[in-house]
Motif scaffolding. Structure first.
Motif, PDB file in Angstrom:
ATOM      1  N   LEU A 172       3.817  -9.128   9.920  1.00  0.00           N
ATOM      2  CA  LEU A 172       2.550  -9.656   9.414  1.00  0.00           C
ATOM      3  C   LEU A 172       1.806  -8.530   8.700  1.00  0.00           C
ATOM      4  O   LEU A 172       1.943  -7.365   9.074  1.00  0.00           O
ATOM      5  CB  LEU A 172       1.659 -10.148  10.562  1.00  0.00           C
ATOM      6  CG  LEU A 172       2.134 -11.292  11.410  1.00  0.00           C
ATOM      7  CD1 LEU A 172       1.185 -11.490  12.587  1.00  0.00           C
ATOM      8  CD2 LEU A 172       2.201 -12.555  10.586  1.00  0.00           C
ATOM      9  N   ASP A 173       0.992  -8.885   7.729  1.00  0.00           N
ATOM     10  CA  ASP A 173       0.100  -7.934   7.084  1.00  0.00           C
ATOM     11  C   ASP A 173      -1.311  -8.376   7.434  1.00  0.00           C
ATOM     12  O   ASP A 173      -1.746  -9.459   7.032  1.00  0.00           O
ATOM     13  CB  ASP A 173       0.305  -7.937   5.571  1.00  0.00           C
ATOM     14  CG  ASP A 173      -0.586  -6.926   4.872  1.00  0.00           C
ATOM     15  OD1 ASP A 173      -1.821  -6.978   5.072  1.00  0.00           O
ATOM     16  OD2 ASP A 173      -0.060  -6.099   4.118  1.00  0.00           O
ATOM     17  N   LEU A 174      -2.007  -7.556   8.197  1.00  0.00           N
ATOM     18  CA  LEU A 174      -3.375  -7.885   8.598  1.00  0.00           C
ATOM     19  C   LEU A 174      -4.313  -6.886   7.939  1.00  0.00           C
ATOM     20  O   LEU A 174      -4.447  -5.752   8.391  1.00  0.00           O
ATOM     21  CB  LEU A 174      -3.514  -7.870  10.117  1.00  0.00           C
ATOM     22  CG  LEU A 174      -2.624  -8.874  10.850  1.00  0.00           C
ATOM     23  CD1 LEU A 174      -2.745  -8.709  12.360  1.00  0.00           C
ATOM     24  CD2 LEU A 174      -2.976 -10.295  10.444  1.00  0.00           C
ATOM     25  N   ASN A 175      -4.894  -7.309   6.829  1.00  0.00           N
ATOM     26  CA  ASN A 175      -5.823  -6.487   6.070  1.00  0.00           C
ATOM     27  C   ASN A 175      -5.217  -5.155   5.668  1.00  0.00           C
ATOM     28  O   ASN A 175      -5.842  -4.109   5.798  1.00  0.00           O
ATOM     29  CB  ASN A 175      -7.131  -6.309   6.846  1.00  0.00           C
ATOM     30  CG  ASN A 175      -7.811  -7.638   7.064  1.00  0.00           C
ATOM     31  OD1 ASN A 175      -8.037  -8.390   6.115  1.00  0.00           O
ATOM     32  ND2 ASN A 175      -8.097  -7.965   8.312  1.00  0.00           N
ATOM     33  N   GLY A 176      -3.972  -5.209   5.187  1.00  0.00           N
ATOM     34  CA  GLY A 176      -3.301  -4.017   4.694  1.00  0.00           C
ATOM     35  C   GLY A 176      -2.553  -3.224   5.741  1.00  0.00           C
ATOM     36  O   GLY A 176      -1.904  -2.232   5.414  1.00  0.00           O
TER      37      GLY A 176
ATOM     38  N   ALA B 291      -4.928 -16.904   6.635  1.00  0.00           N
ATOM     39  CA  ALA B 291      -5.187 -17.601   5.379  1.00  0.00           C
ATOM     40  C   ALA B 291      -6.529 -18.321   5.417  1.00  0.00           C
ATOM     41  O   ALA B 291      -7.295 -18.277   4.456  1.00  0.00           O
ATOM     42  CB  ALA B 291      -4.065 -18.590   5.089  1.00  0.00           C
ATOM     43  N   ALA B 292      -6.817 -18.970   6.534  1.00  0.00           N
ATOM     44  CA  ALA B 292      -8.087 -19.690   6.648  1.00  0.00           C
ATOM     45  C   ALA B 292      -9.266 -18.734   6.597  1.00  0.00           C
ATOM     46  O   ALA B 292     -10.267 -18.994   5.936  1.00  0.00           O
ATOM     47  CB  ALA B 292      -8.125 -20.507   7.950  1.00  0.00           C
TER      48      ALA B 292
ATOM     49  N   ARG C 136      -9.624  -4.371  11.263  1.00  0.00           N
ATOM     50  CA  ARG C 136     -10.001  -3.441  10.192  1.00  0.00           C
ATOM     51  C   ARG C 136      -9.835  -2.022  10.714  1.00  0.00           C
ATOM     52  O   ARG C 136     -10.145  -1.741  11.865  1.00  0.00           O
ATOM     53  CB  ARG C 136     -11.464  -3.630   9.762  1.00  0.00           C
ATOM     54  CG  ARG C 136     -11.818  -4.994   9.241  1.00  0.00           C
ATOM     55  CD  ARG C 136     -11.326  -5.183   7.823  1.00  0.00           C
ATOM     56  NE  ARG C 136     -11.826  -6.382   7.205  1.00  0.00           N
ATOM     57  CZ  ARG C 136     -11.334  -7.605   7.361  1.00  0.00           C
ATOM     58  NH1 ARG C 136     -10.328  -7.804   8.169  1.00  0.00           N
ATOM     59  NH2 ARG C 136     -11.847  -8.636   6.735  1.00  0.00           N
ATOM     60  N   PHE C 137      -9.394  -1.145   9.833  1.00  0.00           N
ATOM     61  CA  PHE C 137      -9.276   0.269  10.180  1.00  0.00           C
ATOM     62  C   PHE C 137     -10.188   1.088   9.315  1.00  0.00           C
ATOM     63  O   PHE C 137     -10.406   0.820   8.170  1.00  0.00           O
ATOM     64  CB  PHE C 137      -7.827   0.754  10.009  1.00  0.00           C
ATOM     65  CG  PHE C 137      -7.647   2.180  10.441  1.00  0.00           C
ATOM     66  CD1 PHE C 137      -7.667   2.510  11.784  1.00  0.00           C
ATOM     67  CD2 PHE C 137      -7.501   3.180   9.514  1.00  0.00           C
ATOM     68  CE1 PHE C 137      -7.515   3.832  12.190  1.00  0.00           C
ATOM     69  CE2 PHE C 137      -7.345   4.495   9.903  1.00  0.00           C
ATOM     70  CZ  PHE C 137      -7.354   4.822  11.245  1.00  0.00           C
TER      71      PHE C 137
END
Length: 156
Positions: A102-106, A18-19, A155-156
């Motif tokens: 968790l969702d980390l950048n999709g 979030a930050a 990121r992927f």
């Protein structure tokens, strides 16, 4: 106790994500660099991190800051048909705490703790591979903030 530790890890990762989404850097004045992995994903790591010989076929990468803080990246063909099966498998292990999604950048990840290894982890299924990030020592709260920052950069 395991549930509390997993809850704290999930909270740290969520707060860090979030930050970062709001443009804030939870670890101030830190220089980072982007490391691109052969498998097509990338992470931002703190400046000064180095790689170590991994030593086997499953532990593909071993990275650290030279002070005893390590990140291991385990990659193997996925025996799981999807993310839900991976999360269920983690939940079924006796040596891990219950996984928190968790969702980390999709990209969906399951966050968990391995108390006997003093490690926290995040795992996902990506392009037919099970990818697990293990961070140790888990009981280093400052490092766990860095872990949140690292994983938020996925990121992927």
């Amino acid at each position: 106790m395991k549930k509390l530790l997993i809850g704290l890890l999930a909270l740290a990762l969520c707060v860090g994500v979030a930050a970062l989404a709001e443009g804030a850097n939870p670890v101030k004045d830190r220089e980072t660099f982007t490391l691109r992995f052969e498998e097509g994903f990338r992470l931002s790591l703190p400046a000064g991190w180095v790689s170590y010989p991994a030593g086997d076929d499953v532990i593909r990468y071993a990275l650290g800051d030279g002070t005893g803080r390590y990140m291991y990246v385990l990659i193997q063909p996925s025996p799981y048909e999807d993310f839900d099966a991976l999360q269920a498998a983690i939940d079924g292990r006796d040596d891990c705490g219950k996984a928190s999604p968790l969702d980390l950048n999709g990209q969906p990840f399951a966050a968990f703790i391995v108390p006997d290894l003093n490690a926290s982890g995040c795992a996902t299924v990506l392009d037919g591979q099970a990818i697990t990030f293990l961070f140790t020592p888990q009981d280093d709260s400052e490092y766990m903030l860095t872990v949140a920052e690292i994983m938020a950069s996925f990121r992927f």
